[in-house]
Motif scaffolding. Structure first.
Motif, PDB file in Angstrom:
ATOM      1  N   THR A  47       6.301  -3.413   7.891  1.00 25.34           N
ATOM      2  CA  THR A  47       5.476  -4.416   7.188  1.00 25.34           C
ATOM      3  C   THR A  47       4.899  -5.130   8.296  1.00 25.34           C
ATOM      4  O   THR A  47       5.516  -5.439   9.355  1.00 25.34           O
ATOM      5  N   VAL A  48       3.647  -5.835   8.265  1.00 18.96           N
ATOM      6  CA  VAL A  48       3.065  -6.376   9.187  1.00 18.96           C
ATOM      7  C   VAL A  48       2.624  -7.737   8.468  1.00 18.96           C
ATOM      8  O   VAL A  48       2.136  -7.806   7.314  1.00 18.96           O
ATOM      9  N   LEU A 102      -6.726 -10.179   8.762  1.00 20.66           N
ATOM     10  CA  LEU A 102      -5.458 -10.384   8.333  1.00 20.66           C
ATOM     11  C   LEU A 102      -4.736 -11.777   8.749  1.00 20.66           C
ATOM     12  O   LEU A 102      -4.377 -12.572   8.186  1.00 20.66           O
ATOM     13  N   LEU A 112      -5.384  -2.033  13.464  1.00 23.84           N
ATOM     14  CA  LEU A 112      -3.847  -1.656  13.541  1.00 23.84           C
ATOM     15  C   LEU A 112      -3.767  -0.064  13.010  1.00 23.84           C
ATOM     16  O   LEU A 112      -4.562   0.352  12.169  1.00 23.84           O
ATOM     17  N   ILE A 166      -2.532 -12.563   5.666  1.00 25.74           N
ATOM     18  CA  ILE A 166      -2.234 -11.387   4.692  1.00 25.74           C
ATOM     19  C   ILE A 166      -1.331 -10.736   5.195  1.00 25.74           C
ATOM     20  O   ILE A 166      -1.324  -9.945   6.363  1.00 25.74           O
ATOM     21  N   THR A 167      -0.215 -10.328   4.557  1.00 27.95           N
ATOM     22  CA  THR A 167       0.819  -9.505   4.804  1.00 27.95           C
ATOM     23  C   THR A 167       0.324  -8.115   4.358  1.00 27.95           C
ATOM     24  O   THR A 167       0.059  -7.877   3.200  1.00 27.95           O
ATOM     25  N   VAL A 168       0.843  -7.113   5.229  1.00 29.07           N
ATOM     26  CA  VAL A 168       0.598  -5.714   4.829  1.00 29.07           C
ATOM     27  C   VAL A 168       1.864  -4.996   4.720  1.00 29.07           C
ATOM     28  O   VAL A 168       2.499  -4.916   5.778  1.00 29.07           O
ATOM     29  N   ALA A 169       2.276  -4.337   3.599  1.00 20.82           N
ATOM     30  CA  ALA A 169       3.501  -3.735   3.657  1.00 20.82           C
ATOM     31  C   ALA A 169       3.503  -2.543   2.661  1.00 20.82           C
ATOM     32  O   ALA A 169       2.512  -2.327   1.900  1.00 20.82           O
ATOM     33  N   GLY A 170       4.463  -1.687   2.918  1.00 20.44           N
ATOM     34  CA  GLY A 170       4.282  -0.253   2.196  1.00 20.44           C
ATOM     35  C   GLY A 170       4.467   0.704   3.049  1.00 20.44           C
ATOM     36  O   GLY A 170       4.932   0.660   4.230  1.00 20.44           O
ATOM     37  N   ASN A 207       7.187   2.852   7.160  1.00 21.45           N
ATOM     38  CA  ASN A 207       6.872   1.553   6.227  1.00 21.45           C
ATOM     39  C   ASN A 207       7.256   0.355   7.032  1.00 21.45           C
ATOM     40  O   ASN A 207       8.299  -0.496   6.662  1.00 21.45           O
ATOM     41  N   TYR A 246       3.641 -11.443  13.172  1.00 18.66           N
ATOM     42  CA  TYR A 246       2.720 -11.878  14.628  1.00 18.66           C
ATOM     43  C   TYR A 246       2.040 -12.989  14.195  1.00 18.66           C
ATOM     44  O   TYR A 246       1.649 -13.599  13.265  1.00 18.66           O
ATOM     45  N   TYR A 278       0.821  -1.154   0.064  1.00 18.44           N
ATOM     46  CA  TYR A 278       0.020  -0.072   0.146  1.00 18.44           C
ATOM     47  C   TYR A 278       0.896   1.209  -0.128  1.00 18.44           C
ATOM     48  O   TYR A 278       1.978   1.216   0.610  1.00 18.44           O
ATOM     49  N   LEU A 332      -6.520  -1.151  10.561  1.00 20.96           N
ATOM     50  CA  LEU A 332      -6.768  -2.406   9.855  1.00 20.96           C
ATOM     51  C   LEU A 332      -7.278  -3.453  10.819  1.00 20.96           C
ATOM     52  O   LEU A 332      -6.949  -3.853  12.063  1.00 20.96           O
TER      53      LEU A 332
END
Lengths: 349, 349
Positions: free
Chosen positions: B291-292, A285, B280, A290-294, B289, B269, A269, A280
């Motif tokens: 990442t999760v 997730l 989140l 689900i990975t959230v990166a950005g 930046n 996690y 993102y 979020l």
């Protein structure tokens, strides 16, 4: 010199301001030859984000007019591209590539840490602090046909690339791009550059969808919300996408992103989270891994590799600029972008 | 047979229930030789998560007693380890390694999609659906000294490993482990196995900190909250950690995790988000930046490689079991874990 001033929501005017000069020995003064308006500039213009009166703009390129005594990497006369934040290039975070987390860096249009104004990018000249760390020279003339493409490296192409890298777009993979603004379109181009086999662009505007196809979209989904989710799932055999590139930053776009990513997939993102409510949904997730990166793109870090590909013709993000205005007419440019008459407006100082 | 039944918060009893048998041709019936209580079993026991009366437990190993006609990968008499969910091994998600997203799989202690009860792991026998996809045979006897270590592969070691993989722990990197339960301790061991140079464990319980050190922690931070953040930042020269392994799932632990990760770093996690309020904080992630990554661990996918390392002596996660109870005394085991008299309780059926 002349420079754009944000006055209040709906009002950006061009007016006379003092000429900048070298203040610190690590500064360079750049004569701006091309600038532009960012989607994020529209947030205060629309009154969604509050900000005070002052200089505005953070995407520009131009010719180096003057350098401080400690500047050695660029010279007077160089055409240089400025990433949308300035950074030292030497601190622990810059060395790790996270130039947007530079320990001494900052943005354009406000004071640096020493209290000296750093000009906005929507103006005729900009004092750029930490010039060696920040600016990247390109071996082209200010009237080169590739100037629009090079100007995108200041922000939107680097940001679209960051979405693709963060979403772990890989050769043969499936990518969904949420958002059909300039960043979203650049994200399509970046996904193609990184080898995605299937690129599904979400766009309900035919002019934008057309550019998305030119940039590499294999499919365009022209509906929104649950209908868009259903179409993407149908296109991916019910599985969802390996990579989703979230280039909007609103609750609705996030909902879509999280609903079309496959289990174990990644949402990259870059949409400034201007309208995301409630955070979020961690449980969603968690269950699907689900990975959230950005985040805010380290455009400076990506600039050399993207510059090379613009110069050798591998990518041409220039078409995201669908109109131009003179600096004196910049208010018209804001209005054109706000009203979606233009995807992105190039400003000629 | 005898099996544990969750009745209501604070009440788990062992009682007589019907013996299971093969129902579907892909089933196996396993005689449980070692089982255990999971930290997540404590949520309903404490009344934090609601659940109805019924079978409980999802971590076990044992000997195959009977197999359905279509089972070919395991045989009667094999000692097998059961991952904490059962999965087919054949669907698109299983093939991609996300066995916890199996299209036909499910958990223990409730009905499968055909309406047939799948026994809980805290009992004498379990009918395991999709036995070929689910169970992994280990060439050891039920009284082997490595049984506790092998039992952790059912959940906590695979989950700790998932935290480390998700957090992108890499050789030479710095990892912070938040949480000193069995999963957190296994995460320390996993981080060491993946080559982290610096492993900072957060633990204010000396017995747990001692195991963390044995497992590879180079530093232990024995305070909490802002003090813990300050100590981690001091230990990392103000930079923060490349990788943070969040093994709790509460708002406070997430706050700590997000405050000690460096810009561009990753929070892996695995703590079931039982007490995370409000989602989140996207803006915080965006600016730095972060990442999760992570979620419910695909323990089945990791089982072969971790099994090999237990068998060859590279890792021994067995010490997370600090006490044992007989199945008839399982209520005592719940109480011991709830009151932190034991880190993890092994149950002998």
């Amino acid at each position: 010199m002349r420079a754009a001033i944000f006055q209040s929501p709906g009002s950006v005017v061009t007016q006379e301001v003092p000429d900048p000069g070298v203040v610190l020995p690590t500064d360079a003064v750049v004569r701006v030859t091309a600038s532009c308006i960012c989607g994020s500039d529209l947030w205060p213009w629309r009154g969604i984000n509050k900000r005070g009166e002052g200089r505005i703009g953070h995407e520009f390129l131009g010719v180096v007019e003057e350098t401080g005594d400690e500047v050695s990497g660029i010279r007077t006369g160089d055409l240089v591209i400025a990433p949308f934040v300035w950074s030292c290039g030497e601190c622990v975070h810059c060395r790790a590539g996270w130039t947007t987390s530079c320990l001494v860096g900052g943005g354009y249009g406000s004071d640096d840490r020493d209290g000296h104004l750093v000009d906005g990018g929507q103006g005729q000249y900009v004092r750029v602090p930490r010039a060696d760390g920040t600016l990247v020279a390109a071996p082209v003339a200010p009237d080169d046909a590739r100037i629009p493409a090079l100007l995108t490296l200041s922000d939107v192409m680097g940001t679209g690339h960051h979405a693709a890298v963060s979403a772990r777009v890989a050769p043969g993979g499936t990518a969904v791009v949420v958002g059909d603004g300039a960043v979203g379109l650049c994200a399509v181009l970046a996904a193609r550059r990184l080898g995605a086999e299937r690129i599904i662009a979400l766009s309900s505007h035919e002019d934008r969808a057309a550019i998305a196809r030119t940039f590499g979209a294999t499919d365009v989904v022209a509906v929104r919300g649950e209908q868009a989710v259903a179409q993407v799932l149908e296109l991916t055999d019910g599985v969802g996408a390996d990579s989703v590139l979230e280039c909007v930053g609103m609750t609705a776009s996030w909902d879509t992103a999280l609903d079309v990513v496959r289990p174990g997939g990644t949402v990259g993102y870059v949409g400034v989270p201007a309208g995301v409510e409630g955070g979020l949904p961690l449980r969603k997730l968690f269950g699907r891994n689900i990975t959230v990166a950005g985040g805010v793109a380290p455009a400076r870090t990506y600039l050399p590799e993207l510059l090379e590909d613009v110069l050798n013709g591998t990518i041409d993000p220039g078409p995201v600029f669908t109109s131009e205005v003179a600096l004196e007419d910049i208010a018209q440019g804001y209005d054109d972008m706000d009203q979606r008459r233009s995807i992105k407006v190039l400003v000629r100082p």
